[in-house]
Scaffold this active site. Structure first.
Site, short mmCIF file in Angstrom:
data_model
loop_
_atom_site.label_atom_id
_atom_site.label_comp_id
_atom_site.label_asym_id
_atom_site.label_seq_id
_atom_site.Cartn_x
_atom_site.Cartn_y
_atom_site.Cartn_z
N HIS A 80 37.42 13.29 -18.58
CA HIS A 80 37.94 12.87 -20.11
C HIS A 80 39.70 13.27 -20.13
O HIS A 80 40.47 13.55 -18.80
CB HIS A 80 37.59 13.01 -21.11
CG HIS A 80 38.10 14.14 -21.71
ND1 HIS A 80 37.22 14.81 -21.21
CD2 HIS A 80 38.41 15.10 -21.66
CE1 HIS A 80 37.02 16.41 -21.68
NE2 HIS A 80 38.26 16.20 -22.16
C1 T46 Z 1 38.51 19.81 -22.35
C2 T46 Z 1 38.04 20.98 -21.51
C3 T46 Z 1 38.79 20.97 -20.84
C4 T46 Z 1 33.26 20.18 -30.90
O1 T46 Z 1 32.99 19.58 -31.89
N1 T46 Z 1 34.86 20.67 -31.20
C5 T46 Z 1 35.53 21.10 -30.31
O2 T46 Z 1 36.65 21.70 -30.45
C6 T46 Z 1 35.44 20.85 -28.98
C7 T46 Z 1 35.80 21.44 -28.09
C8 T46 Z 1 34.59 20.14 -28.90
N2 T46 Z 1 33.60 19.80 -29.51
C9 T46 Z 1 32.64 19.08 -29.82
C10 T46 Z 1 32.25 17.50 -28.78
C11 T46 Z 1 31.39 17.71 -28.46
O3 T46 Z 1 29.82 16.58 -28.52
O4 T46 Z 1 31.74 19.71 -28.39
C12 T46 Z 1 30.59 18.95 -27.42
C13 T46 Z 1 31.24 18.98 -26.23
O5 T46 Z 1 32.23 18.67 -25.72
P1 T46 Z 1 33.07 17.69 -24.21
O6 T46 Z 1 32.03 16.89 -23.88
O7 T46 Z 1 34.55 17.31 -25.12
O8 T46 Z 1 33.07 19.31 -23.04
P2 T46 Z 1 34.22 19.40 -22.26
O9 T46 Z 1 33.43 20.81 -21.79
O10 T46 Z 1 33.45 18.06 -21.58
O11 T46 Z 1 35.53 19.15 -22.66
C14 T46 Z 1 36.34 20.26 -23.27
C15 T46 Z 1 36.95 19.38 -24.23
O12 T46 Z 1 36.68 18.96 -25.51
C16 T46 Z 1 38.25 19.63 -23.96
O13 T46 Z 1 39.24 18.98 -24.64
O14 T46 Z 1 40.27 19.52 -22.17
O15 T46 Z 1 36.74 21.17 -22.41
#
Ligand code: T46
Length: 377
Positions: free
Chosen positions: A287
């Site tokens: 993303h």
């Molecule tokens: C990034 C990389 C390095 C929340 O509810 N609150 C939060 O603050 C975050 C970060 C995530 N979430 C929930 C949203 C999703 O359902 O946690 C789940 C996993 O998130 P995501 O798929 O976005 O995770 P990554 O590892 O792909 O990305 C994360 C961060 O979201 C993003 O900002 O830059 O780590």
């Protein structure tokens, strides 16, 4: 007043002289149109009133600093400011005349007429004079730029502008710094000084380097808007930085690394999160962010961060707890866990908002170029 004299001494003095000439001319018109025909009022008495008017005008100019941004004031601001100036002058003059019991020697109507002509003349003459100054500045190619950045990014910001042949006229650092000169560019001590420098040096663009736009001082953006000065945020896509780290003689004490808001992190930290209990080979991310600025660091293990700006991909390996990666919005990212148990920590500028994510690669490509250079005003 100190700042105006420092950054635009002659321009500033020229506006004071023009104002006084307008005031005298306005009195001449008022006398010719009205006072000459009133036999009961002496001309000598009126000369004294004109001298008082000039003195009061200078005193008001200095005390309310009414010419502070005159060079760049927009039309409506100019009118308001001049109304305020004349209002104060009129009140001060009336009080002075009353105190000196000069009531019989002057004609109130002439004074009112003089102030009305003064208002009209000064607006007209100032507009013409600003136009001439602006034309001359453009002719000499002297439209200036200004740089706002942090202590840590100052040299890099100057170098970045140099690439486009831009040499700023001055620098403002986000946090007050001990440095008053960086690469022989003068560093403004505070916002007021920066605004005066922008105004009197006829700056047409303020470049903001390495700072999230949230941190641009409100008074600076307001003044720039008023002065019709553009603010351009230059995002350096990402940067690997050394985190301050304390080492100990005794190995078993380990290492202590730390970051400090504003000094090391060029954005306000609103959120922190960390990813743990991972297996080697894990892929996450896929993303980009529209607004979120981040500092990524890996206190344990080894993680590859693959960054894509729409044209090329760069891989940065985070495997040192003493290093961090500043990551600005607008980059597509993937994280690949190279070792089981590696920990990824993130400090972010935004609260969690799913709308702020771009999770579709085509949408990301379409958005490129729009979010690279964010024009604030
Ligand atoms: C990034 C990389 C390095 C929340 O509810 N609150 C939060 O603050 C975050 C970060 C995530 N979430 C929930 C949203 C999703 O359902 O946690 C789940 C996993 O998130 P995501 O798929 O976005 O995770 P990554 O590892 O792909 O990305 C994360 C961060 O979201 C993003 O900002 O830059 O780590």
């Amino acid at each position: 007043m100190k700042n105006q004299l420092r950054f635009g001494k002659w321009k500033f003095i020229s506006f004071i002289i023009l104002d006084l000439l307008c005031l005298i001319a306005a009195n001449c018109i008022a006398v010719l149109l009205y006072l000459k025909n009133v036999s009961s009022v002496s001309m000598t008495g009126y000369y004294r009133v004109v001298i008082m008017m000039v003195a009061v005008d200078l005193a008001v100019t200095v005390s309310i600093n009414s010419l502070d941004l005159v060079l760049r004031r927009g039309k409506s601001n100019e009118l308001l400011s001049e109304l305020k100036h004349i209002g104060f002058s009129f009140l001060a003059l009336s009080a002075g005349l009353f105190a000196l019991k000069q009531g019989r020697d002057y004609s109130r109507i002439t004074v009112l007429m003089a102030y009305l002509f003064y208002f009209l003349l000064s607006i007209l003459i100032r507009t013409v004079w600003k136009h001439i100054l602006q034309k001359t500045a453009k002719k000499n190619g002297t439209a200036q730029k200004f740089l706002m950045t942090t202590d840590a990014f100052a040299e890099e910001g100057i170098a970045e502008l140099k690439k486009s042949d831009i040499r700023p006229v001055g620098v403002l650092l986000l946090k007050n710094s001990d440095r008053d000169i960086i690469e022989d560019l003068s560093v403004s001590a505070d916002i007021d000084e920066a605004i005066a420098s922008i105004c009197w040096n006829w700056v047409d663009c303020v470049y903001v380097y390495g700072i999230d736009y949230h941190l641009i001082h409100q008074s600076l953006s307001k003044a720039c808007k008023e002065m019709n000065v553009e603010i351009k945020v230059i995002f350096s896509d990402f940067k690997v930085i050394d985190l301050k780290t304390t080492r100990y003689e005794e190995k078993e004490y380990g290492r202590l690394s730390f970051v400090e808001g504003k000094r090391d992190i060029p954005f306000p930290v609103r959120r922190a999160y960390w990813i743990t209990e991972t297996e080697a080979g894990l892929h996450r991310g896929f993303h980009a962010h529209k607004l979120n600025c981040q500092l990524l660091f890996c206190p344990y293990g080894k993680i590859d961060i693959i960054l894509d700006n729409g044209k090329e991909k760069t891989t940065v390996c985070l495997n040192d707890p003493g290093k961090g990666m500043l990551l600005m919005p607008g980059l597509w990212r993937e994280m690949v866990w190279k070792e089981t148990g590696s920990v990824l920590c993130v400090l972010a500028s935004e609260y969690y908002d799913p709308q702020e994510y771009i999770r579709d690669y085509d949408e990301f490509l379409a958005s490129k170029g729009v979010i690279d250079e964010h024009t604030v005003c």
